[in-house]
Design an enzyme around this catalytic site. Structure first.
Site, short mmCIF file in Angstrom:
data_model
loop_
_atom_site.label_atom_id
_atom_site.label_comp_id
_atom_site.label_asym_id
_atom_site.label_seq_id
_atom_site.Cartn_x
_atom_site.Cartn_y
_atom_site.Cartn_z
N CYS A 79 0.87 -1.18 0.00
CA CYS A 79 0.00 0.00 0.00
C CYS A 79 0.90 1.23 0.00
O CYS A 79 2.13 1.12 0.14
CB CYS A 79 -0.86 -0.01 1.25
N HIS A 117 3.65 2.07 11.76
CA HIS A 117 2.49 1.90 12.64
C HIS A 117 2.25 3.06 13.58
O HIS A 117 1.24 3.12 14.26
CB HIS A 117 2.65 0.61 13.44
N HIS A 134 -1.12 -4.32 19.77
CA HIS A 134 -0.64 -3.94 18.44
C HIS A 134 0.00 -2.55 18.54
O HIS A 134 -0.52 -1.66 19.21
CB HIS A 134 -1.80 -3.94 17.43
N GLU A 194 0.20 -0.10 16.52
CA GLU A 194 -0.61 1.05 16.08
C GLU A 194 -1.57 1.49 17.19
O GLU A 194 -1.74 2.68 17.45
CB GLU A 194 -1.39 0.70 14.81
N THR A 227 -6.37 0.86 11.78
CA THR A 227 -6.58 0.99 10.33
C THR A 227 -6.70 -0.34 9.60
O THR A 227 -7.10 -0.38 8.44
CB THR A 227 -5.40 1.75 9.69
N CYS A 256 -8.30 1.72 6.63
CA CYS A 256 -7.77 2.45 5.47
C CYS A 256 -8.21 1.83 4.15
O CYS A 256 -8.68 0.69 4.10
CB CYS A 256 -6.25 2.51 5.56
N SER A 311 1.36 -9.51 11.04
CA SER A 311 0.76 -8.50 10.16
C SER A 311 -0.75 -8.55 10.31
O SER A 311 -1.40 -9.50 9.84
CB SER A 311 1.17 -8.78 8.71
S1 SF4 Z 1 -2.78 2.44 7.32
FE1 SF4 Z 1 -3.29 1.34 5.45
S2 SF4 Z 1 -2.20 2.50 3.86
FE2 SF4 Z 1 -1.25 3.01 5.81
S3 SF4 Z 1 0.41 1.53 6.09
FE3 SF4 Z 1 -1.34 0.70 7.15
S4 SF4 Z 1 -2.28 -0.65 5.61
FE4 SF4 Z 1 -0.93 0.73 4.51
#
Ligand code: SF4
Length: 316
Positions: A16, A78, A128, A130, A169, A199, A227
């Site tokens: 992406c 992240h 995670h 993120e 996301t 996303c 992942s």
């Molecule tokens: S938020 Fe979506 S576009 Fe951004 S790195 Fe993660 S998977 Fe890729």
């Protein structure tokens, strides 16, 4: 077609815009500053990418405190909490932020809703990176909702307490709808975020899997076990009707027995997976009689993100 054996190749798949930018950030940092370049956490959650960069002089650390003072330190795709940024600043590290702009967007939402007096219900997976980064923007008012069961673990919010939900996301779109519906049953005054947090890349890869899964006896998803978006693709494939589905980092991890009695194999990969790993899976299948490959495209993508400012080409 040989013996009815065929492959349906999902598109879009793979890199992406955020992963592309993050990997390029590290590559350009290596070019500009030379090795070693330090990266906090895995730059993206893919074993091959991390091992390849490590061979080129990238040192992956868990925390900024493990990188020397004054070192070049890249933050992964992240995202990071303000506490991590402060730690790097204290160590006078020269930081490059490879956080995906779509993750940064969620961070900004968290900051804004905290300012506006909301409690934030953050739908995501505990532990995670993120989620840790986003929650770290507003730690006192953010409450993690991990799965449908997470809804029951929340405290009772009063009608006059402002509530908003945000999300990681890379979640399953369908599962998130179920979780949010349950949240709304418990808290009818819950407000929606201004736009999707899941996303475009996560959504598109799930859609492409759904399109082929009902026809697949087996869906092979290339991606690493840590992942999130890759793991979700296996779940989505099974929910959408694939008879069987497995996640593999490399073609060599495919178990021959998965192919017993299989006519149609679906192939896709997560957003952090280089296409060459998919090619190796297709070669593996080709060697076993799956010579007929049809790509099924459900959408096209053209999004790109600019590199961090310090790594952009100088203007002439
Ligand atoms: S938020 Fe979506 S576009 Fe951004 S790195 Fe993660 S998977 Fe890729």
């Amino acid at each position: 077609m040989t013996d009815g054996k065929n492959v349906l190749l999902a598109a879009p798949r793979g890199y992406c815009a955020g992963v592309d930018r993050a990997v390029e950030t590290v590559e350009k940092a290596l070019e500009k500053y030379g090795a070693p370049i330090y990266v906090r956490k895995q730059i993206v959650h893919n074993r091959y990418v991390v091992e390849s960069l490590a061979k080129r002089g990238v040192i992956f650390v868990e925390e900024a405190s493990e990188a020397p003072e004054g070192a070049h330190l890249v933050f992964s795709a992240h995202g990071i909490s303000p506490a991590v940024r402060n730690q790097a600043q204290e160590r006078k590290q020269l930081t490059l932020d490879a956080t995906c702009p779509l993750v940064t967007k969620v961070h900004k939402e968290a900051q804004r809703f905290e300012r506006d007096g909301y409690h934030i219900l953050l739908v995501g997976h505990e532990g995670h990176e993120e989620v840790e980064g986003t929650a770290g923007e507003a730690p006192d008012v953010t409450h993690l909702v991990d799965g449908v069961d997470g809804v029951d673990k929340l405290p009772d919010y009063l009608q006059d307490e402002k509530l908003i939900w945000l999300s990681q996301t890379t979640l399953s779109v369908d599962e998130t709808v179920v979780i949010v519906n349950k949240l709304r049953e418990r808290f009818p005054h819950l407000e929606n975020p201004p736009s999707d947090d899941i996303c475009y890349a996560t959504q598109n890869r799930q859609e492409s899997v759904k399109a082929i899964a009902p026809k697949c006896d087996l869906m092979i998803v290339v991606g690493s076990k840590n992942s999130s978006n890759s793991v979700r693709l296996v779940e989505v494939a099974l929910e959408a009707g694939a008879r069987d589905s497995h996640l593999v980092d490399f073609a060599a991890e495919i178990d021959e027995s998965w192919l017993d009695g299989v006519e149609t194999v679906g192939v896709t990969c997560g957003a952090s997976v280089p296409e060459l790993l998919v090619r190796e899976v297709l070669e593996y299948l080709d060697d076993r009689g799956f010579n007929d490959v049809e790509q099924v495209t459900t959408s096209t993508e053209s999004i790109t993100f600019a590199l961090p400012r310090d790594l952009r080409p100088a203007r002439t």
